[in-house]
Motif scaffolding. Structure first.
Motif, PDB file in Angstrom:
ATOM      1  N   GLN A  41     -13.637  10.634  -8.256  1.00  0.00           N
ATOM      2  CA  GLN A  41     -13.017  10.722  -6.923  1.00  0.00           C
ATOM      3  C   GLN A  41     -11.597  10.165  -6.917  1.00  0.00           C
ATOM      4  O   GLN A  41     -10.904  10.249  -5.912  1.00  0.00           O
ATOM      5  N   ASN A  42     -11.188   9.583  -8.055  1.00  0.00           N
ATOM      6  CA  ASN A  42      -9.819   9.075  -8.148  1.00  0.00           C
ATOM      7  C   ASN A  42      -8.879  10.061  -8.838  1.00  0.00           C
ATOM      8  O   ASN A  42      -7.687   9.783  -8.981  1.00  0.00           O
ATOM      9  N   LYS A  93       0.697   3.321  -1.161  1.00  0.00           N
ATOM     10  CA  LYS A  93       1.067   1.964  -1.611  1.00  0.00           C
ATOM     11  C   LYS A  93      -0.132   1.286  -2.306  1.00  0.00           C
ATOM     12  O   LYS A  93      -0.011   0.789  -3.418  1.00  0.00           O
ATOM     13  N   THR A  94      -1.261   1.296  -1.611  1.00  0.00           N
ATOM     14  CA  THR A  94      -2.461   0.650  -2.175  1.00  0.00           C
ATOM     15  C   THR A  94      -2.894   1.347  -3.462  1.00  0.00           C
ATOM     16  O   THR A  94      -3.389   0.704  -4.386  1.00  0.00           O
ATOM     17  N   ASN A  95      -2.682   2.670  -3.527  1.00  0.00           N
ATOM     18  CA  ASN A  95      -3.064   3.403  -4.745  1.00  0.00           C
ATOM     19  C   ASN A  95      -2.322   2.880  -5.977  1.00  0.00           C
ATOM     20  O   ASN A  95      -2.861   2.879  -7.081  1.00  0.00           O
ATOM     21  N   ASN A 108       1.612   4.435   6.633  1.00  0.00           N
ATOM     22  CA  ASN A 108       0.174   4.403   6.350  1.00  0.00           C
ATOM     23  C   ASN A 108      -0.217   5.648   5.573  1.00  0.00           C
ATOM     24  O   ASN A 108       0.264   6.751   5.862  1.00  0.00           O
ATOM     25  N   GLY A 109      -1.046   5.481   4.586  1.00  0.00           N
ATOM     26  CA  GLY A 109      -1.559   6.617   3.821  1.00  0.00           C
ATOM     27  C   GLY A 109      -0.572   7.199   2.832  1.00  0.00           C
ATOM     28  O   GLY A 109      -0.819   8.263   2.251  1.00  0.00           O
ATOM     29  N   LYS A 144      -6.680  13.283  -8.679  1.00  0.00           N
ATOM     30  CA  LYS A 144      -6.002  13.948  -7.556  1.00  0.00           C
ATOM     31  C   LYS A 144      -6.751  15.229  -7.177  1.00  0.00           C
ATOM     32  O   LYS A 144      -7.184  15.963  -8.075  1.00  0.00           O
ATOM     33  N   PHE A 145      -6.919  15.451  -5.882  1.00  0.00           N
ATOM     34  CA  PHE A 145      -7.641  16.641  -5.442  1.00  0.00           C
ATOM     35  C   PHE A 145      -7.075  17.869  -6.147  1.00  0.00           C
ATOM     36  O   PHE A 145      -5.859  18.059  -6.190  1.00  0.00           O
ATOM     37  N   ASP A 174      -1.388  -5.479   2.190  1.00  0.00           N
ATOM     38  CA  ASP A 174      -1.338  -5.720   3.644  1.00  0.00           C
ATOM     39  C   ASP A 174      -1.616  -7.172   3.999  1.00  0.00           C
ATOM     40  O   ASP A 174      -2.344  -7.468   4.940  1.00  0.00           O
ATOM     41  N   ALA A 178       3.470  -1.754   5.454  1.00  0.00           N
ATOM     42  CA  ALA A 178       3.910  -0.530   6.125  1.00  0.00           C
ATOM     43  C   ALA A 178       5.198  -0.820   6.911  1.00  0.00           C
ATOM     44  O   ALA A 178       5.911   0.095   7.309  1.00  0.00           O
TER      45      ALA A 178
HETATM   46  N1  LIG Z   1      -8.430  11.689  -5.211  1.00  0.00           N
HETATM   47  C1  LIG Z   1      -7.422  11.798  -4.362  1.00  0.00           C
HETATM   48  N2  LIG Z   1      -6.609  12.886  -4.396  1.00  0.00           N
HETATM   49  C2  LIG Z   1      -5.570  12.998  -3.537  1.00  0.00           C
HETATM   50  N3  LIG Z   1      -5.278  12.080  -2.602  1.00  0.00           N
HETATM   51  C3  LIG Z   1      -6.046  11.006  -2.512  1.00  0.00           C
HETATM   52  C4  LIG Z   1      -7.157  10.797  -3.391  1.00  0.00           C
HETATM   53  N4  LIG Z   1      -7.741   9.608  -3.075  1.00  0.00           N
HETATM   54  C5  LIG Z   1      -7.017   9.098  -2.039  1.00  0.00           C
HETATM   55  N5  LIG Z   1      -6.024   9.924  -1.702  1.00  0.00           N
HETATM   56  C6  LIG Z   1      -5.032   9.764  -0.645  1.00  0.00           C
HETATM   57  O1  LIG Z   1      -4.323   8.559  -0.783  1.00  0.00           O
HETATM   58  C7  LIG Z   1      -3.863   8.169   0.512  1.00  0.00           C
HETATM   59  C8  LIG Z   1      -4.137   6.705   0.740  1.00  0.00           C
HETATM   60  O2  LIG Z   1      -3.271   6.011  -0.028  1.00  0.00           O
HETATM   61  P1  LIG Z   1      -3.167   4.437   0.099  1.00  0.00           P
HETATM   62  O3  LIG Z   1      -4.462   3.822   0.437  1.00  0.00           O
HETATM   63  O4  LIG Z   1      -2.465   3.987  -1.124  1.00  0.00           O
HETATM   64  O5  LIG Z   1      -2.211   4.301   1.374  1.00  0.00           O
HETATM   65  P2  LIG Z   1      -1.328   3.096   1.852  1.00  0.00           P
HETATM   66  O6  LIG Z   1       0.097   3.484   1.690  1.00  0.00           O
HETATM   67  O7  LIG Z   1      -1.742   1.830   1.211  1.00  0.00           O
HETATM   68  O8  LIG Z   1      -1.700   3.086   3.386  1.00  0.00           O
HETATM   69  P3  LIG Z   1      -1.934   1.913   4.468  1.00  0.00           P
HETATM   70  O9  LIG Z   1      -0.558   1.451   4.885  1.00  0.00           O
HETATM   71  O10 LIG Z   1      -2.613   2.639   5.574  1.00  0.00           O
HETATM   72  O11 LIG Z   1      -2.762   0.854   3.827  1.00  0.00           O
HETATM   73  C9  LIG Z   1      -4.613   8.981   1.541  1.00  0.00           C
HETATM   74  O12 LIG Z   1      -3.720   9.897   2.101  1.00  0.00           O
HETATM   75  C10 LIG Z   1      -5.686   9.660   0.731  1.00  0.00           C
HETATM   76  O13 LIG Z   1      -6.009  10.927   1.213  1.00  0.00           O
END
Ligand SMILES: Nc1ncnc2c1ncn2[C@@H]1O[C@H](COP(=O)(O)OP(=O)(O)OP(=O)(O)O)[C@@H](O)[C@H]1O
Length: 366
Positions: A59-60, A36-38, A32-33, A62-63, A308, A338
């Motif tokens: 907001q997209n 993947k979704t990104n 999780n996190g 990277k921090f 998912d 996941a």
């Molecule tokens: N602008 C950003 N800069 C850095 N990190 C970011 C940014 N926006 C989102 N994130 C990070 O991306 C991560 C989420 O990624 P994502 O949604 O792709 O996860 P995932 O692998 O699909 O998770 P899950 O299995 O829970 O659905 C989080 O850790 C979040 O903090």
């Protein structure tokens, strides 16, 4: 149509990544996190010019970074189409296809279509009527440009009528002549919108039910009813009858902006009586119906992004879903999960070969 390569710089939790995809099944697995979704969202950006999850571009990034870029190498009927989307703080977003920049981003939307099924899409089922109107309006607008024009004009006149109603209350005097002009415009547009929605649902329900039956083995009776206060009635009479209420509440209380699409299972409201798995099956079938419409319209298959998708579905439904996805000639598919083992087992059982990508905190191992 498919995407062959994807490269990201400074996008969400990715500093830099470059991937090559299969033009069939691609599985993104990881905790999780992890991001993947990104990756699905980056593909969505290249198709729709915006994120599916966070429409604020800044907001997209990277921090800690100042820009992001997403590059995708697509192939459309043997033709290579490099697409580049970049965003920089202070400068905004640019979008290039074959190195040529668009004057307006909207010119690109629809050229490389994707259908995304994501967990928060259940809003279509659980939320109020607006979410359902938005879903169906977007599909009908894709098929019928006149419908979109009518919707835009309707919302313009509705806004004007609502501010006039507020103004009348403030000054203590109603300009009935002005209201008559608005009503004439609104009624003309409403007739078109109402008829189009009603005709569309009759056709769409067949596509939808076909998918639902296959996923649920035909054991559940589901339907979609278009509900409009204005159906089978005289719009003019309805507006006249509602006028006192509209003046008192200072807004237009009746019209196609209040329409709803009622989802039922065994004749009962899905939202209240459908289990989570049934709601998810309903959602997947709605989206597959959308997929069918785009394929028909474009003459090629959109990319299918399944985020998912397996959660809440039992193993038989997952099996039927995957069989359909692969055999019902869907084209390129991306699946996130996941639980890597679950996806591997499902695909092995169905003898489906796939590329796997292990995602871990912004890095990907192919
Ligand atoms: N602008 C950003 N800069 C850095 N990190 C970011 C940014 N926006 C989102 N994130 C990070 O991306 C991560 C989420 O990624 P994502 O949604 O792709 O996860 P995932 O692998 O699909 O998770 P899950 O299995 O829970 O659905 C989080 O850790 C979040 O903090």
């Amino acid at each position: 149509m498919h995407i062959e390569k994807l490269s990201l710089f400074g996008f969400k939790n990715y500093e830099e990544v470059a991937l090559t995809f299969s033009n069939e099944v691609n599985c993104l697995v990881g905790e999780n996190g992890s991001g993947k979704t990104n990756l699905l969202d980056a593909i969505h950006y290249l198709s729709m010019t915006r994120s599916a999850f966070n429409t604020i571009d800044s907001q997209n990034v990277k921090f800690g970074e100042e820009f992001f870029s997403i590059r995708g190498d697509f192939r459309l009927s043997e033709k290579a189409l490099p697409v580049l989307c970049s965003y920089q703080e202070g400068k905004g977003k640019t979008f290039k296809v074959n190195k040529k920049e668009y004057a307006r981003l909207s010119e690109h939307v629809g050229k490389l279509p994707v259908v995304l099924i994501a967990p928060n899409d259940t809003d279509i089922i659980r939320d109020g009527s607006e979410a359902r109107r938005k879903f169906f309006d977007a599909i009908i607008s894709q098929i019928d440009a006149e419908y979109l024009d009518n919707l835009i004009s309707y919302s313009k006149y509705l806004k004007q009528r609502n501010s006039a109603l507020k103004r009348f209350a403030n000054v203590g005097r109603t300009d009935y002549e002005l209201l008559k002009i608005y009503d004439e415009h609104i009624i003309g547009l409403s007739l078109y919108i109402n008829q189009r929605r009603s005709d569309f649902i009759i056709d769409f329900e067949k596509l939808f039910q076909n998918h639902y039956d296959k996923l649920s083995e035909g054991n559940e009776k589901v339907s979609i009813h278009y509900r409009s206060e204005a159906s089978d009635s005289d719009f003019k009479e309805l507006y006249n009858n509602a006028l006192r209420k509209d003046l008192a509440l200072e807004r237009t209380t009746m019209g196609v902006h209040k329409d709803d699409f009622r989802f039922t299972i065994e004749g009962k409201p899905l939202k209240k009586f459908g289990s989570q798995g049934q709601q998810k099956t309903f959602l997947v079938s709605l989206k597959m119906g959308h997929f069918d419409i785009i394929r028909e319209l474009k003459g090629f298959k959109p990319i299918l992004l399944l985020d998912d998708i397996f959660d809440k579905l039992d193993s038989r439904r997952i099996q039927h879903l995957m069989e359909r996805v692969v055999n019902h000639d869907f084209g390129q598919i991306f699946i996130t999960d996941a639980r890597e083992e679950r996806t591997r087992t499902i695909l092995n059982e169905l003898k489906i070969s796939a590329n796997f990508y292990r995602v871990n905190r912004g890095t990907v191992i192919q």
